[in-house]
Design an enzyme around this catalytic site. Structure first.
Site, PDB file in Angstrom:
ATOM      1  N   GLU A 208      12.360  50.925  -7.957  1.00 41.50           N
ATOM      2  CA  GLU A 208      11.668  51.059  -9.188  1.00 41.50           C
ATOM      3  C   GLU A 208      11.948  50.053  -9.728  1.00 41.50           C
ATOM      4  O   GLU A 208      11.154  50.102 -11.136  1.00 41.50           O
ATOM      5  CB  GLU A 208      12.580  52.533  -9.387  1.00 41.50           C
ATOM      6  CG  GLU A 208      11.612  52.793 -10.722  1.00 41.50           C
ATOM      7  CD  GLU A 208      10.577  53.837 -10.658  1.00 41.50           C
ATOM      8  OE1 GLU A 208       9.703  53.760 -11.916  1.00 41.50           O
ATOM      9  OE2 GLU A 208      10.365  54.199  -9.831  1.00 41.50           O
ATOM     10  N   ASP A 209      13.108  49.344 -10.216  1.00 42.79           N
ATOM     11  CA  ASP A 209      13.407  48.533 -11.126  1.00 42.79           C
ATOM     12  C   ASP A 209      13.278  46.761 -10.412  1.00 42.79           C
ATOM     13  O   ASP A 209      13.878  46.043 -11.440  1.00 42.79           O
ATOM     14  CB  ASP A 209      14.769  49.031 -11.794  1.00 42.79           C
ATOM     15  CG  ASP A 209      14.129  50.441 -13.298  1.00 42.79           C
ATOM     16  OD1 ASP A 209      13.219  50.639 -13.068  1.00 42.79           O
ATOM     17  OD2 ASP A 209      15.673  51.147 -13.075  1.00 42.79           O
TER      18      ASP A 209
END
Length: 718
Positions: free
Chosen positions: A75-76
């Site tokens: 996600e990051d």
């Protein structure tokens, strides 16, 4: 938690843990998150490490711990799912992907989240409980550091934690995480209330502290004299649980049993019942406060005996009697079933079932069924909360099968919990051998027998006799299916009658050209559209046979009364050029009716029957009234649509009888709509092409002669 500390924590309960895999995951998480910072200013990689540390407390398997370390990298950071699969294996990749999907759902705009987000959330976590475990640990660590987040975001996250995450934790039995989530959310949502409760608890502790300790020793002494070894300790209820009780039951702090509870831990299951007998002989039991969750565990596998007695010093005290295993399951839920077995460490499904436990995701899979049946919107959210979060009642079939329902469940909820077929055909219920109304709330221990019939008719208002999403969704689906079947029959009949009038047979033609023209997928979809009045049988027939255009009227010299030729059919009233004339849909005038015109600005002259209820609106203004008569053309060369309003019996085949009678009487159905559908009867409006008022009267007489038709009249506005 440093790298070696994490490895040691995992190896302490799983000596076979893949140390190299854990090391790679730890280093990879630190490398990928790099210089990213959290709102607190701490390095971001500290967060996944703390999440992994929380899960080691619950002794979870290596794949889950690795997932915790990697749960934010896709996600990051620039990492992909394929990267994770290549370095850490497909099992970890699937778990990380599941957690990542949940995180992406959280990033959606708030106004889109509650219903659709929760729906996707349930679908994602219903496949592997480890996804939910990682997400709960992730939320727990975020809540522990929530003070660094902006106030408006803090409130939203806290409310979501209280309404979604804490109840989900309880649904799989992880009381310890759920309880801490509730307290942390309560701190941010209502700090004033929490402070007030904590101060009152401190005062009670000073007042009753020694008494509580004395009660524990007294219970241990009584059990020891009976030859039973037990560990007894008192516990104070949390501020949030007290707050909920204050809101739900309007109780005060004066009752000690509402604030403190005592846990009695014994060696074996049989000892639970022996201890209960000893305690009930020593102190009087408070009626209706005993619950046996050992013989009938909760859906999250919670097992314990609950009782309240008037104990030492005359104090009402609540007690939970359980074994050490039951106590661990009560606190850790599904996480209590991870153990070392057959040279590997993981979830021991077999041991859970032997202990009387059920699939930890069973509740969520019930909700998946509701999702798949199409229940939607905010109603679905409320049903989901009800199914997952509320207390339960335990009832039985006549053969002794246990059925668990949310508190407040009624016989139809029971019927659909047994089987969809039972719910669809339910006509009555016996509770403990006595006939009871279908809206009777079920109580613990009730024996419920559903009376079924051959008739598969489910009234729409039966949804008000249910509380579970599963039952309401099934009722809604069954009603849609039944209505569709009836409209298909009605549409087919209407088209057959239209084609018969021009000596054509439906069986001899292909409907494929019509399906393409009207953009419908199948013959049944076309018939349904015809039955609902969305498509005209005449238009369909003319599409099939273009040469029929103009031949499908009541006769070759007849033409339909239309607004664009209204002046051809009515006269009088001082009609002047430029005045628009049209026929009122409220009363559908036909030749032979006594008629009157109402002149309205921006509308023109509207033709009404003399007994139309709409005319009452113009009773005080003589200037808008105009006397009208039918022209010879209308009486000799026109057909008009009369709206017939009938109340007919709600039974299979009755609609078909009605349409057949109309066709046999020379009427052509051009539209039909249903309303006020009840268990026994429903109303239907039928627009029928007739030659004149006498023809409409003849059709109504034919309908009234049918015993399944309760009443039929011309529509007169209103």
């Amino acid at each position: 938690m440093r790298q070696f500390e994490l490895i040691e924590a995992v190896k302490a309960y799983d000596p076979t843990a893949d140390e190299a895999l854990l090391n790679r995951a730890y280093v990879y998480a630190m490398k990928m998150h790099g210089s990213q910072l959290r709102a607190s200013g701490d390095p971001y990689f500290a967060h996944p490490i703390q999440v992994a540390g929380i899960l080691t407390d619950y002794r979870l398997d290596t794949a889950t711990i690795v997932t915790a370390l990697l749960h934010d990298v896709v996600e990051d950071t620039s990492a992909t799912r394929d990267d994770i699969a290549g370095m850490f294996g497909e099992e970890v990749a699937v778990l990380v992907e599941g957690v990542t999907k949940l995180s992406r759902l959280e990033l959606q705009a708030e106004h889109t989240r509650q219903a659709e987000n929760l729906r996707k959330f349930i679908l994602a976590i219903s496949r592997d409980v480890r996804v939910l475990l990682v997400k709960l640990a992730d939320r727990l660590h975020n809540m522990r550091t929530l003070q660094f987040v902006k106030p408006e975001k803090r409130e939203r996250i806290s409310r979501e934690t209280l309404e979604v995450y804490a109840p989900l934790g309880r649904s799989i039995g992880i009381h310890s995480i759920a309880s801490e989530l509730e307290e942390l959310a309560f701190t941010h949502l209502n700090p004033t209330a929490k402070t007030a409760i904590e101060r009152r608890l401190e005062a009670l502790k000073l007042e009753h502290g020694q008494a509580i300790e004395g009660v524990s020793h007294e219970i241990e002494r009584v059990l020891a004299e009976a030859g039973m070894a037990a560990r007894v300790f008192g516990r104070q209820k949390t501020p949030y649980s007290i707050w909920r009780k204050l809101q739900r039951k309007s109780v005060g702090f004066s009752s000690l049993s509402d604030i403190y509870g005592f846990r009695v831990i014994v060696e074996a299951e049989d000892d639970c019942y022996r201890a209960l007998g000893v305690i009930h002989r020593a102190w009087p039991m408070v009626p209706e406060r005993f619950k046996d969750f050992i013989s009938t565990p909760k859906s999250n596998n919670y097992r314990s005996l609950h009782t309240t007695v008037v104990g030492p010093r005359g104090l009402r005290i609540e007690m939970q009697i359980r074994t050490e295993d039951m106590d661990r399951i009560a606190e850790d839920g599904v996480a209590a079933h991870w153990r070392y077995k057959n040279s590997s460490y993981g979830f021991d499904h077999e041991a859970m079932e032997k202990g009387g436990g059920r699939d930890p995701l069973q509740n969520l899979r019930h909700l998946v069924q509701v999702i798949e049946h199409g229940e939607g919107g905010e109603d679905w959210v409320e049903h989901a909360k009800l199914e997952m979060y509320l207390d339960q009642v335990f009832v039985f079939t006549p053969k002794g099968r246990l059925v668990t329902l949310p508190r407040g469940g009624m016989p139809l909820d029971f019927a659909y919990a047994v089987h969809t077929e039972v719910g669809d055909t339910a006509v009555g219920v016996k509770i403990n051998g006595e006939l009871k109304p279908m809206r009777t709330p079920l109580q613990n221990g009730d024996v419920v027998e559903v009376i079924t019939g051959a008739k598969r008719e489910v009234p729409a208002d039966w949804r008000s006799l249910t509380v579970t999403g599963r039952a309401r969704s099934a009722i809604r689906r069954h009603i849609r299916t039944t209505e569709r079947e009836e409209f298909i029959k009605l549409g087919r009949t209407a088209l057959e009658h239209t084609l018969t009038r021009v000596e054509k047979a439906l069986a001899d033609v292909s409907l494929k050209p019509v399906l393409e023209t009207f953009a419908v997928a199948s013959d049944e979809d076309l018939f349904e559209a015809l039955g609902r009045g969305r498509v005209s049988p005449t238009v369909v027939a003319e599409t099939l046979f273009p040469s029929l255009k103009g031949r499908l009227k009541a006769g070759p010299e007849k033409q339909r009364i239309k607004d664009d030729k209204a002046r051809l059919f009515v006269r009088g009233g001082g009609l002047t050029p430029g005045v628009s004339v049209h026929f009122g849909q409220c009363c559908t005038p036909v030749p032979g009716d006594r008629i009157v015109g109402i002149l309205e600005p921006e509308v023109g002259l509207t033709v009404h029957t003399i007994d139309c209820q709409t005319l009452a609106d113009y009773a005080d203004d003589d200037s808008v009234w105009h006397d009208l008569q039918w022209t010879p053309e209308a009486e000799q060369r026109a057909v008009a649509a009369a709206r017939l309003r009938a109340t007919i019996r709600n039974a299979p085949g009755v609609l078909g009888q009605v349409t057949t009678l109309i066709g046999e009487a020379g009427g052509n159905i051009i539209n039909l709509s249903m309303a006020h559908r009840q268990q026994d009867f429903f109303d239907v409006d039928v627009d029928v092409e007739v030659e004149d008022a006498k023809h409409a009267t003849m059709i109504m007489a034919a309908l009234r002669a049918n015993p399944s038709v309760d009443n039929v009249e011309r529509a007169r506005g209103g």
